[in-house]
Design a protein around this motif. Structure first.
Motif, PDB file in Angstrom:
ATOM      1  N   ASN A   1       6.798   6.462  10.527  1.00 25.72           N
ATOM      2  CA  ASN A   1       5.830   5.441   9.820  1.00 25.72           C
ATOM      3  C   ASN A   1       4.515   5.558  10.315  1.00 25.72           C
ATOM      4  OD1 ASN A   1       5.752   3.583  12.630  1.00 25.72           O
ATOM      5  ND2 ASN A   1       7.837   3.677  12.240  1.00 25.72           N
ATOM      6  N   GLY A   2       3.579   4.787   9.912  1.00 30.87           N
ATOM      7  CA  GLY A   2       2.233   4.940  10.370  1.00 30.87           C
ATOM      8  C   GLY A   2       1.984   4.872  11.762  1.00 30.87           C
ATOM      9  N   SER A   3       2.777   3.825  12.250  1.00 30.23           N
ATOM     10  CA  SER A   3       2.379   3.467  13.880  1.00 30.23           C
ATOM     11  C   SER A   3       2.989   4.624  14.625  1.00 30.23           C
ATOM     12  CB  SER A   3       3.144   2.395  14.252  1.00 30.23           C
ATOM     13  OG  SER A   3       3.216   0.978  13.515  1.00 30.23           O
TER      14      SER A   3
ATOM     15  N   VAL B   1      -3.549   6.685   7.179  1.00 34.12           N
ATOM     16  CA  VAL B   1      -1.939   6.032   6.789  1.00 34.12           C
ATOM     17  C   VAL B   1      -2.155   5.281   5.189  1.00 34.12           C
ATOM     18  CG1 VAL B   1      -0.392   4.195   7.346  1.00 34.12           C
ATOM     19  CG2 VAL B   1      -1.089   6.229   9.082  1.00 34.12           C
ATOM     20  N   MET B   2      -3.271   4.533   5.087  1.00 37.48           N
ATOM     21  CA  MET B   2      -3.510   3.733   4.025  1.00 37.48           C
ATOM     22  C   MET B   2      -4.240   4.447   3.125  1.00 37.48           C
ATOM     23  SD  MET B   2      -5.777   1.597   2.286  1.00 37.48           S
ATOM     24  CE  MET B   2      -6.969   0.987   3.200  1.00 37.48           C
TER      25      MET B   2
ATOM     26  N   ASP C   1      -7.188   7.917  11.033  1.00 36.58           N
ATOM     27  CA  ASP C   1      -5.921   7.472  10.393  1.00 36.58           C
ATOM     28  C   ASP C   1      -5.826   7.230   8.702  1.00 36.58           C
ATOM     29  OD1 ASP C   1      -3.940   5.662   9.923  1.00 36.58           O
ATOM     30  OD2 ASP C   1      -4.416   4.209  11.033  1.00 36.58           O
TER      31      ASP C   1
ATOM     32  N   TRP D   1       0.979  -1.301   0.024  1.00 35.21           N
ATOM     33  CA  TRP D   1      -0.002   0.060   0.009  1.00 35.21           C
ATOM     34  C   TRP D   1       0.720   1.292  -0.041  1.00 35.21           C
ATOM     35  CZ3 TRP D   1      -3.246  -1.993   4.807  1.00 35.21           C
ATOM     36  CH2 TRP D   1      -3.712  -3.107   4.612  1.00 35.21           C
TER      37      TRP D   1
ATOM     38  N   GLU E   1     -10.045   4.401  10.726  1.00 35.79           N
ATOM     39  CA  GLU E   1      -9.578   4.592   9.272  1.00 35.79           C
ATOM     40  C   GLU E   1     -11.032   4.845   8.494  1.00 35.79           C
ATOM     41  OE1 GLU E   1      -7.559   0.552   8.319  1.00 35.79           O
ATOM     42  OE2 GLU E   1      -8.546   0.104  10.229  1.00 35.79           O
TER      43      GLU E   1
ATOM     44  N   TYR F   1      -7.273  -1.248  12.430  1.00 34.19           N
ATOM     45  CA  TYR F   1      -5.969  -1.657  12.551  1.00 34.19           C
ATOM     46  C   TYR F   1      -5.123  -0.184  12.359  1.00 34.19           C
ATOM     47  CZ  TYR F   1      -1.276  -3.115  11.296  1.00 34.19           C
ATOM     48  OH  TYR F   1       0.180  -3.047  11.336  1.00 34.19           O
ATOM     49  N   HIS F   2      -4.174  -0.083  13.241  1.00 44.87           N
ATOM     50  CA  HIS F   2      -3.514   1.169  13.490  1.00 44.87           C
ATOM     51  C   HIS F   2      -2.010   0.985  13.504  1.00 44.87           C
ATOM     52  CE1 HIS F   2      -7.511   3.241  13.491  1.00 44.87           C
ATOM     53  NE2 HIS F   2      -7.855   2.637  14.347  1.00 44.87           N
ATOM     54  N   GLY F   3      -1.308  -0.043  13.288  1.00 44.28           N
ATOM     55  CA  GLY F   3       0.007  -0.179  13.277  1.00 44.28           C
ATOM     56  C   GLY F   3       0.322  -1.274  14.453  1.00 44.28           C
TER      57      GLY F   3
ATOM     58  N   LYS G   1       2.490   5.842   4.581  1.00 42.25           N
ATOM     59  CA  LYS G   1       2.581   5.088   3.470  1.00 42.25           C
ATOM     60  C   LYS G   1       2.765   5.757   2.103  1.00 42.25           C
ATOM     61  CE  LYS G   1       0.983   1.049   5.206  1.00 42.25           C
ATOM     62  NZ  LYS G   1      -0.357   0.718   6.215  1.00 42.25           N
TER      63      LYS G   1
END
Ligand SMILES: *Cc1c(COP(=O)(O)O)cnc(C)c1O
Length: 441
Positions: free
Chosen positions: A116-118, A255-256, A253, A58, A219, A149-151, A282
């Motif tokens: 990073n995303g986390s 991130v994706m 979030d 991703w 998300e 999901y968040h890392g 990402k």
């Protein structure tokens, strides 16, 4: 790793010295050595080509090795590769912060950099908790959506505990309040009921504990890791109104979902929702460099101002605002500014929708769904289900044998291609999915 690699090849050393992520090394097939990549294609060391239909977890929105981003990084590396970001600053970071805040919804004006995303999520959670504390009205509850999901760091695992990945650590995770996620798909006629159930659960939480709720993290539109589960923008609008009414912070979030995945640059644009905090990673650097940002509303930043250090955000990473990452992100934003990437997203989405339509009556397909360049379906009756469903590895191998990187999440087959993919290439992938549904059991 097969015979084709000479005995002294570096490829053999992988198994003795490397520990791969999200991998059961005792049973996983040997990793595939990649020598180079270009556009949508990975090139193996033994000369094969693999079409990357998940943007390498991703990340690479524009495809691999885009020359504009590669050149920007090389140029930056010759000028300033890294500098401490406390007490110092540099132009790529400032320009990037300004360009991101220009492009994000109004008020999201302060950019905190991480790796990073986390870490972007950890920063968001710490901002939210300390924000209320600094205001003199501490709040100690965090709400999440079921399956989010968040890392993989400890705070991120805590808010993502219902994703099912973190069983060994549950005793060490902080508690959260979990709201049902009203997932939906093409032809779903129960979505209103599911949304009402979710909002009723939220209302119950807010009536009992509204004053204690620091934030909700979610998300928007698409839950990635728990199986590309999708919800409607309308639901997020209703949720966000309620959270704001209760004085909680809304953390998105992205991130994706950020950088075009849902068809708009950010998913929040689809519902016209303005989060208080947004996490991006990402696709931020076009997938070139590990970098993330947590962007917040001015009022949150301002609540950390004061005469003493204890009001400040005591958080930072060695590589905060790494100039190479900033240069890559700026180059990626230049590419987006041409308009072409989002036009490509629309083009790919049209094909996704056509091809999903063709599978809607397939006896093994349930929950066909699509948001932007993300298309997914569930394989019916997979035997076992969830991330470790037995069908997953079989499907993955089937696709790899055809030169396609498609990595099912359990019984969920999804595509999340780089935007440079051609129509013809995408059709090839869908043809293979069709064939897999007919043959892989
Ligand atoms: C991947 C992901 C993360 C974690 O990002 P890492 O860079 O892997 O730490 C967080 N949130 C979402 C929504 C993600 O998809």
């Amino acid at each position: 790793m097969s015979q084709q690699y000479p005995e002294n090849s570096w490829v053999h050393l992988d198994r003795s010295h490397v520990w791969h992520p999200f991998t059961q090394e005792a049973t996983a097939p040997p990793p595939i050595p990649i020598a180079s990549a270009r556009g949508a294609w990975l090139h193996t060391t033994d000369g094969r080509k693999i079409m990357d239909l998940i943007s390498s977890w991703w990340l690479c929105v524009h495809g691999h090795a885009h020359p504009v981003i590669a050149a920007a990084i090389a140029q930056q590396a010759r000028q300033l590769e890294q500098v401490i970001f406390a007490g110092f600053t540099h132009e790529p970071a400032v320009r990037l912060a300004q360009r991101l805040t220009d492009r994000l919804p109004p008020g999201l004006s302060r950019v905190f950099f991480s790796d990073n995303g986390s870490t972007a999520v950890e920063v968001a959670l710490k901002m939210a908790i300390q924000y209320h504390r600094n205001l003199g009205t501490p709040r100690n509850r965090i709400a999440v959506l079921q399956g989010g999901y968040h890392g993989d760091t400890v705070g991120a695992m805590s808010v993502g505990r219902s994703s099912g990945f973190f069983e060994p650590f549950t005793d060490y995770l902080f508690r959260v309040d979990t709201i049902p996620f009203p997932e939906t798909w093409e032809g779903d006629d129960q979505v209103e009921n599911r949304e009402e159930t979710a909002l009723a659960a939220l209302d119950r939480l807010l009536s009992q504990h509204g004053q204690e709720l620091a934030a909700i993290i979610l998300e928007p539109l698409v839950q990635g890791a728990s199986g590309m589960r999708m919800c409607r923008p309308m639901f997020l609008q209703k949720l966000s109104q309620r959270i704001h009414q209760a004085g909680g912070l809304l953390i998105f979030d992205e991130v994706m979902t950020g950088f075009g995945r849902t068809g708009t640059l950010f998913a929040c644009e689809k519902g016209g929702i303005i989060p208080d905090i947004i996490c991006l990673s990402k696709g931020l650097t076009g997938g070139f460099m590990p970098m993330a940002v947590t962007v917040c509303q001015q009022k949150i930043h301002d609540a950390f101002l004061g005469d003493t250090f204890d009001r400040a955000l005591a958080h930072g990473h060695s590589f905060t605002a790494n100039p190479l990452g900033c240069a890559a992100a700026l180059a990626s934003l230049d590419l987006f500014a041409s308009g072409e990437p989002l036009q490509n997203c629309a083009r790919l989405e049209t094909i996704h929708r056509q091809r999903l339509q063709g599978l809607i009556t397939h006896p093994r397909v349930t929950k066909p769904r699509c948001t932007g360049v993300i298309a997914a379906l569930n394989v019916a009756n997979p035997g076992s289900s969830g991330y470790s469903a037995a069908i997953g590895p079989k499907l993955k191998q089937f696709f790899l044998d055809r030169g396609l990187l498609i990595r099912p999440l359990g019984e969920v087959i999804y595509l999340l291609p780089p935007y440079c993919l051609t129509d013809e290439e995408l059709h090839t992938a869908w043809d293979a999915i069709h064939e897999a549904l007919d043959t892989v059991t």
